[in-house]
Motif scaffolding. Sequence first.
Motif, PDB file in Angstrom:
ATOM      1  N   VAL A  10       0.860  -1.191   0.000  1.00 35.76           N
ATOM      2  CA  VAL A  10       0.000   0.000   0.000  1.00 35.76           C
ATOM      3  C   VAL A  10       0.899   1.244   0.000  1.00 35.76           C
ATOM      4  CG1 VAL A  10      -1.790   1.271   1.234  1.00 35.76           C
ATOM      5  CG2 VAL A  10      -1.781  -1.247   1.295  1.00 35.76           C
ATOM      6  N   LEU A  11       0.810   2.053  -1.068  1.00 35.12           N
ATOM      7  CA  LEU A  11       1.669   3.243  -1.176  1.00 35.12           C
ATOM      8  C   LEU A  11       0.947   4.536  -0.831  1.00 35.12           C
ATOM      9  CD1 LEU A  11       3.744   2.742  -4.462  1.00 35.12           C
ATOM     10  CD2 LEU A  11       4.214   1.897  -2.175  1.00 35.12           C
ATOM     11  N   ARG A  12      -0.369   4.564  -1.066  1.00 39.30           N
ATOM     12  CA  ARG A  12      -1.083   5.831  -0.837  1.00 39.30           C
ATOM     13  C   ARG A  12      -2.548   5.531  -0.508  1.00 39.30           C
ATOM     14  NH1 ARG A  12      -0.273  10.182  -5.342  1.00 39.30           N
ATOM     15  NH2 ARG A  12      -1.506   8.766  -6.607  1.00 39.30           N
ATOM     16  N   ARG A  13      -3.102   6.341   0.385  1.00 44.23           N
ATOM     17  CA  ARG A  13      -4.526   6.218   0.750  1.00 44.23           C
ATOM     18  C   ARG A  13      -5.151   7.603   0.666  1.00 44.23           C
ATOM     19  NH1 ARG A  13      -6.541   2.594   4.250  1.00 44.23           N
ATOM     20  NH2 ARG A  13      -7.697   4.286   5.217  1.00 44.23           N
ATOM     21  N   ILE A  14      -6.245   7.709  -0.044  1.00 40.45           N
ATOM     22  CA  ILE A  14      -6.956   8.991  -0.093  1.00 40.45           C
ATOM     23  C   ILE A  14      -8.401   8.736   0.318  1.00 40.45           C
ATOM     24  CG2 ILE A  14      -7.690  10.903  -1.576  1.00 40.45           C
ATOM     25  CD1 ILE A  14      -5.249  10.306  -3.346  1.00 40.45           C
ATOM     26  N   PRO A  15      -8.820   9.339   1.454  1.00 41.36           N
ATOM     27  CA  PRO A  15     -10.218   9.167   1.870  1.00 41.36           C
ATOM     28  C   PRO A  15     -11.144   9.735   0.802  1.00 41.36           C
ATOM     29  CG  PRO A  15      -8.917  10.272   3.570  1.00 41.36           C
ATOM     30  CD  PRO A  15      -8.074  10.232   2.340  1.00 41.36           C
ATOM     31  N   TYR A  16     -12.246   9.050   0.552  1.00 31.68           N
ATOM     32  CA  TYR A  16     -13.184   9.486  -0.473  1.00 31.68           C
ATOM     33  C   TYR A  16     -14.586   9.405   0.125  1.00 31.68           C
ATOM     34  CZ  TYR A  16     -15.432   9.839  -5.030  1.00 31.68           C
ATOM     35  OH  TYR A  16     -16.210  10.245  -6.093  1.00 31.68           O
ATOM     36  N   GLY A  17     -15.297  10.518   0.082  1.00 33.03           N
ATOM     37  CA  GLY A  17     -16.662  10.534   0.619  1.00 33.03           C
ATOM     38  C   GLY A  17     -16.668  10.215   2.111  1.00 33.03           C
ATOM     39  N   GLU A  18     -17.791   9.656   2.558  1.00 32.42           N
ATOM     40  CA  GLU A  18     -18.002   9.384   3.985  1.00 32.42           C
ATOM     41  C   GLU A  18     -17.107   8.263   4.510  1.00 32.42           C
ATOM     42  OE1 GLU A  18     -20.911  10.456   6.302  1.00 32.42           O
ATOM     43  OE2 GLU A  18     -20.221  12.149   5.078  1.00 32.42           O
ATOM     44  N   ALA A  19     -16.971   7.194   3.731  1.00 30.13           N
ATOM     45  CA  ALA A  19     -16.346   5.991   4.302  1.00 30.13           C
ATOM     46  C   ALA A  19     -15.449   5.237   3.322  1.00 30.13           C
ATOM     47  CB  ALA A  19     -17.435   5.049   4.795  1.00 30.13           C
ATOM     48  N   ASP A  20     -15.438   5.682   2.060  1.00 31.21           N
ATOM     49  CA  ASP A  20     -14.656   4.961   1.051  1.00 31.21           C
ATOM     50  C   ASP A  20     -13.208   5.464   1.031  1.00 31.21           C
ATOM     51  OD1 ASP A  20     -17.181   3.979   0.389  1.00 31.21           O
ATOM     52  OD2 ASP A  20     -17.472   5.558  -1.114  1.00 31.21           O
ATOM     53  N   THR A  21     -12.343   4.695   0.387  1.00 28.08           N
ATOM     54  CA  THR A  21     -10.938   5.092   0.289  1.00 28.08           C
ATOM     55  C   THR A  21     -10.429   4.738  -1.112  1.00 28.08           C
ATOM     56  OG1 THR A  21     -10.704   4.447   2.605  1.00 28.08           O
ATOM     57  CG2 THR A  21      -8.667   4.906   1.417  1.00 28.08           C
ATOM     58  N   ILE A  22      -9.599   5.619  -1.662  1.00 24.64           N
ATOM     59  CA  ILE A  22      -8.904   5.264  -2.902  1.00 24.64           C
ATOM     60  C   ILE A  22      -7.482   4.887  -2.501  1.00 24.64           C
ATOM     61  CG2 ILE A  22      -8.055   6.120  -5.124  1.00 24.64           C
ATOM     62  CD1 ILE A  22     -10.650   7.798  -5.229  1.00 24.64           C
ATOM     63  N   VAL A  23      -7.130   3.649  -2.810  1.00 25.38           N
ATOM     64  CA  VAL A  23      -5.859   3.093  -2.354  1.00 25.38           C
ATOM     65  C   VAL A  23      -4.971   2.809  -3.567  1.00 25.38           C
ATOM     66  CG1 VAL A  23      -4.794   1.169  -1.107  1.00 25.38           C
ATOM     67  CG2 VAL A  23      -7.034   1.990  -0.402  1.00 25.38           C
ATOM     68  N   THR A  24      -3.748   3.304  -3.547  1.00 23.76           N
ATOM     69  CA  THR A  24      -2.817   2.960  -4.628  1.00 23.76           C
ATOM     70  C   THR A  24      -1.801   1.967  -4.088  1.00 23.76           C
ATOM     71  OG1 THR A  24      -3.094   5.171  -5.538  1.00 23.76           O
ATOM     72  CG2 THR A  24      -1.278   3.867  -6.413  1.00 23.76           C
ATOM     73  N   CYS A  25      -1.710   0.816  -4.780  1.00 25.34           N
ATOM     74  CA  CYS A  25      -0.796  -0.252  -4.359  1.00 25.34           C
ATOM     75  C   CYS A  25       0.208  -0.519  -5.467  1.00 25.34           C
ATOM     76  CB  CYS A  25      -1.536  -1.562  -4.163  1.00 25.34           C
ATOM     77  SG  CYS A  25      -2.863  -1.534  -3.000  1.00 25.34           S
ATOM     78  N   LEU A  26       1.358  -1.046  -5.068  1.00 23.91           N
ATOM     79  CA  LEU A  26       2.333  -1.543  -6.040  1.00 23.91           C
ATOM     80  C   LEU A  26       2.282  -3.064  -5.970  1.00 23.91           C
ATOM     81  CD1 LEU A  26       4.803  -0.969  -7.951  1.00 23.91           C
ATOM     82  CD2 LEU A  26       6.226  -1.210  -5.907  1.00 23.91           C
ATOM     83  N   SER A  27       1.905  -3.705  -7.084  1.00 27.28           N
ATOM     84  CA  SER A  27       1.775  -5.163  -7.065  1.00 27.28           C
ATOM     85  C   SER A  27       3.149  -5.810  -7.152  1.00 27.28           C
ATOM     86  CB  SER A  27       0.912  -5.634  -8.238  1.00 27.28           C
ATOM     87  OG  SER A  27       1.683  -5.615  -9.423  1.00 27.28           O
ATOM     88  N   GLU A  28       3.226  -7.079  -6.794  1.00 28.76           N
ATOM     89  CA  GLU A  28       4.539  -7.746  -6.823  1.00 28.76           C
ATOM     90  C   GLU A  28       5.073  -7.903  -8.252  1.00 28.76           C
ATOM     91  OE1 GLU A  28       4.636 -11.717  -5.228  1.00 28.76           O
ATOM     92  OE2 GLU A  28       2.698 -12.230  -6.085  1.00 28.76           O
ATOM     93  N   GLU A  29       4.208  -7.758  -9.245  1.00 27.85           N
ATOM     94  CA  GLU A  29       4.684  -7.772 -10.642  1.00 27.85           C
ATOM     95  C   GLU A  29       5.204  -6.395 -11.040  1.00 27.85           C
ATOM     96  OE1 GLU A  29       1.312  -8.540 -10.015  1.00 27.85           O
ATOM     97  OE2 GLU A  29       1.696 -10.680  -9.758  1.00 27.85           O
ATOM     98  N   GLY A  30       5.053  -5.405 -10.165  1.00 20.94           N
ATOM     99  CA  GLY A  30       5.570  -4.069 -10.449  1.00 20.94           C
ATOM    100  C   GLY A  30       4.563  -3.163 -11.102  1.00 20.94           C
ATOM    101  N   ARG A  31       3.292  -3.457 -10.919  1.00 17.31           N
ATOM    102  CA  ARG A  31       2.255  -2.624 -11.521  1.00 17.31           C
ATOM    103  C   ARG A  31       1.606  -1.745 -10.456  1.00 17.31           C
ATOM    104  NH1 ARG A  31      -3.525  -4.865 -13.778  1.00 17.31           N
ATOM    105  NH2 ARG A  31      -4.429  -2.797 -13.921  1.00 17.31           N
ATOM    106  N   LEU A  32       1.327  -0.486 -10.804  1.00 17.67           N
ATOM    107  CA  LEU A  32       0.594   0.375  -9.870  1.00 17.67           C
ATOM    108  C   LEU A  32      -0.899   0.112 -10.044  1.00 17.67           C
ATOM    109  CD1 LEU A  32       2.228   3.931  -9.984  1.00 17.67           C
ATOM    110  CD2 LEU A  32       2.415   2.226  -8.171  1.00 17.67           C
TER     111      LEU A  32
END
Length: 256
Positions: A10-32
């Motif tokens: 997990v590289l980044r978390r951005i709260p969205y609305g009341e309870a949701d989150t936009i999460v940016t991950c780096l996968s083990e294959e190297g994909r964002l």
Amino acid sequence: MDLFKSKALVLRRIPYGEADTIVTCLSEEGRLIKGFAPSERSSRKRFGGVLDLFNQVEVQWKENRNSELVRLQLADLVCGMEGVRNDLSKFAAACYFAELILVFHKENEKGPAVYNDFVVFLEEHKNHETFEPHLVPLMEHRFLDLLGFRPELSVCLDCRESIHPDRDYFFQGKKGGIVCSKCKTRLNGSFENYPLSYKLLDLISREFHKNPRQWKSNPWSPVEVHSARRALEYFIQYTAGKPFKSLGFLSKILSS
Ligand SMILES: [Zn+2]
């Protein structure tokens, strides 16, 4: 819609609305992977509270044909990194490395090396291991290389001769490499003045070929850390075209 699954950081978390989150991950294959995690902050049902910064997780997601944003379905914890999040200097360094990856990760997939090296850094620091400041320039250099932006630190950009103990070197951030003292005198142009000694360049190039797990045993002097960081961080921010927010935070923590 197909269901995909991968280990990821997990590289980044951005709260969205009341309870949701936009999460940016780096996968083990190297994909964002930028994923929408519904009700992530209000319910533990799908994600169990594991999508915290720098955690190593296994995520499942569905892709959306019309958007880069995928829909996260489930997440399981592989390795918790609260030991990194709870220590200010480790946390500040991890935030900076995450920003470095997010800014310089230009192509869809970069292979597993960026993921593997970041996992090594996090695993080594999640327990009692103290944070050594020389890891900052080494990780900067490593990530720049893996993401296709490595500055030239082993040959002079002008005469193309390999670094030599009899010469001094000056880092030219805008050109992305070093110029030797001989060429600097001849060129006599306007240089950003980032002197780097032969000893330091040689140290960086030797460490560069090692696994990051071995970097712990090689502490640098504070002056060497400062010189290497000053040159690389100028280059990083010049190349990115913007200052890094996390870098100010890291420098403040490390100097306090
Ligand atoms: Zn030269």
